[in-house]
Structures are given as structure tokens and as C-alpha cells.
Scaffold this motif. Structure first.
Motif, PDB file in Angstrom:
ATOM      1  N   VAL A  82      -8.129  18.338   4.101  1.00 19.56           N
ATOM      2  CA  VAL A  82      -7.117  17.303   4.255  1.00 19.56           C
ATOM      3  C   VAL A  82      -7.628  16.044   3.570  1.00 19.56           C
ATOM      4  N   ASN A  83      -6.737  15.411   2.837  1.00 22.72           N
ATOM      5  CA  ASN A  83      -7.080  14.200   2.092  1.00 22.72           C
ATOM      6  C   ASN A  83      -6.159  13.068   2.507  1.00 22.72           C
ATOM      7  N   LEU A  84      -6.740  11.915   2.788  1.00 24.04           N
ATOM      8  CA  LEU A  84      -5.999  10.709   3.137  1.00 24.04           C
ATOM      9  C   LEU A  84      -6.388   9.638   2.134  1.00 24.04           C
ATOM     10  N   SER A  85      -5.406   9.110   1.401  1.00 24.89           N
ATOM     11  CA  SER A  85      -5.718   8.165   0.333  1.00 24.89           C
ATOM     12  C   SER A  85      -4.670   7.061   0.270  1.00 24.89           C
ATOM     13  N   ASN A  86      -5.091   5.928  -0.293  1.00 23.27           N
ATOM     14  CA  ASN A  86      -4.218   4.777  -0.508  1.00 23.27           C
ATOM     15  C   ASN A  86      -4.080   4.573  -2.013  1.00 23.27           C
ATOM     16  N   LEU A  87      -2.908   4.905  -2.552  1.00 18.65           N
ATOM     17  CA  LEU A  87      -2.672   4.804  -3.993  1.00 18.65           C
ATOM     18  C   LEU A  87      -1.895   3.552  -4.364  1.00 18.65           C
ATOM     19  N   GLY A  88      -1.683   2.660  -3.410  1.00 23.20           N
ATOM     20  CA  GLY A  88      -0.914   1.451  -3.675  1.00 23.20           C
ATOM     21  C   GLY A  88      -1.763   0.329  -4.248  1.00 23.20           C
ATOM     22  N   LYS A  89      -1.146  -0.858  -4.343  1.00 34.93           N
ATOM     23  CA  LYS A  89      -1.810  -2.027  -4.916  1.00 34.93           C
ATOM     24  C   LYS A  89      -2.373  -2.971  -3.858  1.00 34.93           C
ATOM     25  N   ASN A 139      -7.282   2.385  -3.407  1.00 29.36           N
ATOM     26  CA  ASN A 139      -7.898   3.569  -4.015  1.00 29.36           C
ATOM     27  C   ASN A 139      -8.965   4.204  -3.112  1.00 29.36           C
ATOM     28  N   GLN A 140      -9.001   3.832  -1.853  1.00 28.01           N
ATOM     29  CA  GLN A 140      -9.935   4.471  -0.925  1.00 28.01           C
ATOM     30  C   GLN A 140      -9.390   5.821  -0.491  1.00 28.01           C
ATOM     31  N   SER A 141     -10.287   6.792  -0.363  1.00 26.77           N
ATOM     32  CA  SER A 141      -9.884   8.155  -0.041  1.00 26.77           C
ATOM     33  C   SER A 141     -10.815   8.737   1.012  1.00 26.77           C
ATOM     34  N   VAL A 142     -10.249   9.519   1.924  1.00 25.43           N
ATOM     35  CA  VAL A 142     -11.016  10.190   2.973  1.00 25.43           C
ATOM     36  C   VAL A 142     -10.723  11.688   2.897  1.00 25.43           C
ATOM     37  N   ASP A 143     -11.772  12.500   2.746  1.00 21.84           N
ATOM     38  CA  ASP A 143     -11.642  13.962   2.681  1.00 21.84           C
ATOM     39  C   ASP A 143     -12.378  14.582   3.853  1.00 21.84           C
ATOM     40  N   SER A 144     -11.809  15.663   4.380  1.00 23.76           N
ATOM     41  CA  SER A 144     -12.472  16.370   5.470  1.00 23.76           C
ATOM     42  C   SER A 144     -12.010  17.828   5.485  1.00 23.76           C
ATOM     43  N   PHE A 145     -12.941  18.701   5.868  1.00 17.87           N
ATOM     44  CA  PHE A 145     -12.573  20.104   6.083  1.00 17.87           C
ATOM     45  C   PHE A 145     -11.713  20.190   7.342  1.00 17.87           C
ATOM     46  N   LEU A 146     -10.658  21.009   7.288  1.00 17.35           N
ATOM     47  CA  LEU A 146      -9.740  21.102   8.415  1.00 17.35           C
ATOM     48  C   LEU A 146      -9.823  22.455   9.112  1.00 17.35           C
ATOM     49  N   PHE A 147      -9.627  23.539   8.367  1.00 16.50           N
ATOM     50  CA  PHE A 147      -9.687  24.861   8.986  1.00 16.50           C
ATOM     51  C   PHE A 147      -9.811  25.926   7.904  1.00 16.50           C
ATOM     52  N   SER A 148     -10.103  27.134   8.364  1.00 14.67           N
ATOM     53  CA  SER A 148     -10.108  28.316   7.507  1.00 14.67           C
ATOM     54  C   SER A 148      -8.998  29.245   7.965  1.00 14.67           C
ATOM     55  N   PHE A 149      -8.323  29.852   7.034  1.00 19.84           N
ATOM     56  CA  PHE A 149      -7.247  30.776   7.388  1.00 19.84           C
ATOM     57  C   PHE A 149      -7.772  31.950   8.218  1.00 19.84           C
ATOM     58  N   PRO A 177       0.835  -1.208   0.000  1.00 21.92           N
ATOM     59  CA  PRO A 177       0.000   0.000   0.000  1.00 21.92           C
ATOM     60  C   PRO A 177       0.867   1.256   0.000  1.00 21.92           C
ATOM     61  N   VAL A 178       0.302   2.353  -0.457  1.00 27.02           N
ATOM     62  CA  VAL A 178       0.986   3.654  -0.435  1.00 27.02           C
ATOM     63  C   VAL A 178      -0.010   4.679   0.111  1.00 27.02           C
ATOM     64  N   VAL A 179       0.131   5.004   1.383  1.00 23.62           N
ATOM     65  CA  VAL A 179      -0.787   5.925   2.052  1.00 23.62           C
ATOM     66  C   VAL A 179      -0.196   7.334   2.023  1.00 23.62           C
ATOM     67  N   LEU A 180      -0.979   8.272   1.531  1.00 23.54           N
ATOM     68  CA  LEU A 180      -0.523   9.657   1.399  1.00 23.54           C
ATOM     69  C   LEU A 180      -1.482  10.596   2.122  1.00 23.54           C
ATOM     70  N   VAL A 181      -0.917  11.637   2.713  1.00 20.24           N
ATOM     71  CA  VAL A 181      -1.702  12.715   3.334  1.00 20.24           C
ATOM     72  C   VAL A 181      -1.459  13.987   2.536  1.00 20.24           C
ATOM     73  N   THR A 182      -2.536  14.674   2.169  1.00 21.92           N
ATOM     74  CA  THR A 182      -2.427  15.881   1.352  1.00 21.92           C
ATOM     75  C   THR A 182      -3.250  16.994   1.976  1.00 21.92           C
ATOM     76  N   LEU A 183      -2.673  18.180   2.013  1.00 22.09           N
ATOM     77  CA  LEU A 183      -3.374  19.380   2.478  1.00 22.09           C
ATOM     78  C   LEU A 183      -3.610  20.264   1.259  1.00 22.09           C
ATOM     79  N   LYS A 184      -4.869  20.572   0.981  1.00 19.76           N
ATOM     80  CA  LYS A 184      -5.190  21.300  -0.246  1.00 19.76           C
ATOM     81  C   LYS A 184      -6.293  22.316   0.008  1.00 19.76           C
ATOM     82  N   ASN A 185      -6.424  23.265  -0.937  1.00 22.67           N
ATOM     83  CA  ASN A 185      -7.481  24.270  -0.856  1.00 22.67           C
ATOM     84  C   ASN A 185      -8.808  23.677  -1.297  1.00 22.67           C
ATOM     85  N   SER A 186      -9.873  24.162  -0.688  1.00 22.88           N
ATOM     86  CA  SER A 186     -11.199  23.690  -1.050  1.00 22.88           C
ATOM     87  C   SER A 186     -11.647  24.311  -2.369  1.00 22.88           C
ATOM     88  N   ASP A 187     -12.504  23.583  -3.098  1.00 23.25           N
ATOM     89  CA  ASP A 187     -13.050  24.123  -4.343  1.00 23.25           C
ATOM     90  C   ASP A 187     -14.049  25.235  -4.079  1.00 23.25           C
TER      91      ASP A 187
END
Length: 277
Positions: free
Chosen positions: A109-116, A161-171, A91-101
Motif C-alpha cells: 500500500v502506498n500513500l503519497s501527496n502529489l499536490g503543491k 511529494n512525501q510518500s509512505v510505503d508498507s507491506f499489507l498482505f499476501s494472497f 494537496p492531492v493525497v492518493l492511496v494506491t494498492l500495488k504488487n510488490s517488486d
């Protein structure tokens, strides 16, 4: 490791030398043993036997080298098969912090498994620049992460390929909560630990440096798809207001032929009055 590589690099050369020299030594022994007469030291049969014995020893050494090379090849094949099998379940578990659409100041914050393979026993650790683990209450941003059960208690498993998204904070919400009221000061690293279905442990990390957000701006006012969704929502609300009665009928005023005749008569009277004046 280097010694073993050197041995493997010399084996092909030794195999070639042995393969060429052994038959030549044997033939040379037979030829010289039948022609050379050494009456005082060795007889012809004795010399031929010695040369044949040396050739036999050379062949034995060559056989040992070939057996050793075969074992190395077999070992390399087993290692390669194990590596491929391990890679297919990794498995390849990644944590990503990104701007909301929705808005640029909202962080997701996004937590996903991009592995096999499936990730088991996923856990998270937060460390500062010095490598010391950050505990709850010592960092405003880390506390926001730990408010999510996923980051504070980990996950039992995360599928392919499972992914978890959640709102984290506002600047905007960080104003007055950071040191010197500077939103670009936070810096820490998230270390993700997890294992595959066979118990092999892996780690991954994400370094979050808020200074990287300096100078980043947005144009266009957000995601156009989100804007379209908002406009459709407003249109739906307007239509619902028009059909708010119990039988769900539109509240409209009809304009009949009689209404038109009355309107024409009223217009004619108004025009006649203007002419008299």
C-alpha cells in the motif's frame, strides 16, 4: 447563476448601443431644437433642453452600465486570483494498492501527496457498496489496513511529494479467511479526507475491487533488479566465508615449483609402471 450570465452577455450590446445613440441623440436635439418652431406647444429652447436632458439620462445609464461591467470584471479577477492561490497550496493525497517488486502475490500500500501544498489532518474512512462505514472486525482486508497506525489514527501532516510505503498482505495468507474462500470477493472504498494550510477541506477516494485481479498473471519471476540484488548478496556471503578467519585472509592452497616437480616425478613413475605391465 444563469441570470447573471445573461446579464453579462447583454452588457456589451447595451454598451455599444448606448455609446452610439447618446451622441446622436444629443446632436439631433441641438439641430432640431434650433430649426423646429412650435409656438403653441414648446419653444425652440424648450425642445432643445428636453432633448439634451434625454441625452444626459442616456449617458447616465451608459455610465451605470460601464460601472457595473467594471465591477463584474474586478470580481472575476479577484475570483481568479483566489482560485490560483488556492490551487498553489492544494494537496492531492492518493492511496494506491500495488504488487510488490519482490513477488507478485505480495501486496503493498502506498500513500503519497502529489499536490503543491502540505496536507494536514489526513484521515481515512472505509465504506462498503451500500455506503455504510466498515468498522474494525467486519472485513478481513479492512482490518489489515487498520493494523497500520496511519490508517487507523490518520496523519497530522503529509509533505509535498512525501510518500509512505508498507507491506499489507499476501494472497496466500488470505486462504481460508474470506467468504466462500474466494479471494476475489472483497469490495470496498477508501475515502481520504485532508485539508491544506488554510483549512480548506478536500476528499479523495480509492475503490478496491479484488475482482479486478482475475486473470492477471506475471512472467519473468519478478523484478530483475531484485534478482540481481539477491545474487550479489549470495556472492558476498560466499566471499565472507572465505575470509572468516580472524586476520581476514583468504584460505587458499598455493602451488609452488617444488610441488610441480614432485607431481611430474609421480606422473613419470606411474607411467613407467604402466609400461612394465
Amino acid at each position: 447563476m444563469s441570470k447573471r450570465k445573461n446579464e453579462r452577455s447583454l452588457i456589451p450590446l447595451m454598451v455599444v448601443i448606448g455609446a452610439v445613440s447618446a451622441p446622436l441623440i444629443y446632436i439631433l436635439g441641438l439641430a432640431t431644437g434650433s430649426q423646429i418652431q412650435l409656438s403653441s406647444i414648446l419653444a425652440t429652447d424648450s425642445l432643445s433642453s428636453w432633448v439634451a436632458a434625454l441625452a444626459t439620462v442616456a449617458i447616465a445609464v451608459l455610465t451605470f452600465i460601464l460601472a457595473k461591467e467594471t465591477w463584474y470584471l474586478r470580481e472575476a479577477q479577484i475570483e481568479q486570483i483566489n482560485s490560483l492561490r488556492k490551487e498553489n497550496i492544494r494537496p492531492v493525497v492518493l492511496v494506491t494498492l500495488k504488487n510488490s517488486d519482490i513477488a507478485f502475490n505480495l501486496m503493498m500500500v502506498n500513500l503519497s501527496n502529489l499536490g503543491k501544498g502540505i496536507a494536514r489532518n489526513v484521515s481515512f474512512k472505509f465504506i462498503d457498496k451500500s455506503g455504510t462505514e466498515i468498522s474494525e472486525g467486519n472485513n478481513v482486508i479492512v482490518d489489515l489496513f487498520l493494523n497500520l497506525h496511519v490508517f487507523s489514527n490518520g496523519m497530522h501532516s503529509l509533505g509535498i511529494n512525501q510518500s509512505v510505503d508498507s507491506f499489507l498482505f499476501s494472497f496466500y495468507d488470505l486462504k481460508g479467511k474470506l467468504e466462500d474462500n474466494d479471494i476475489f470477493t472483497p469490495f470496498f472504498t477508501i475515502i481520504v479526507s485532508y485539508s491544506d494550510v488554510e483549512g480548506n477541506i478536500y476528499t479523495n477516494e480509492l475503490t478496491i475491487d479484488f475482482a479486478e485481479f482475475k486473470g492477471i498473471t506475471e512472467i519473468g519471476g519478478g523484478n530483475p533488479l531484485h534478482k540481481m540484488a539477491e545474487d550479489l548478496k549470495k556472492l558476498r556471503e560466499q566471499i565472507e566465508k572465505m575470509t572468516s578467519s580472524s586476520p581476514k585472509k583468504l584460505h587458499v592452497n598455493t602451488y609452488t615449483s617444488r610441488d610441480r616437480e614432485e607431481q611430474q616425478k609421480a606422473d613419470a613413475e606411474w607411467y613407467a609402471e604402466r609400461v612394465k605391465q
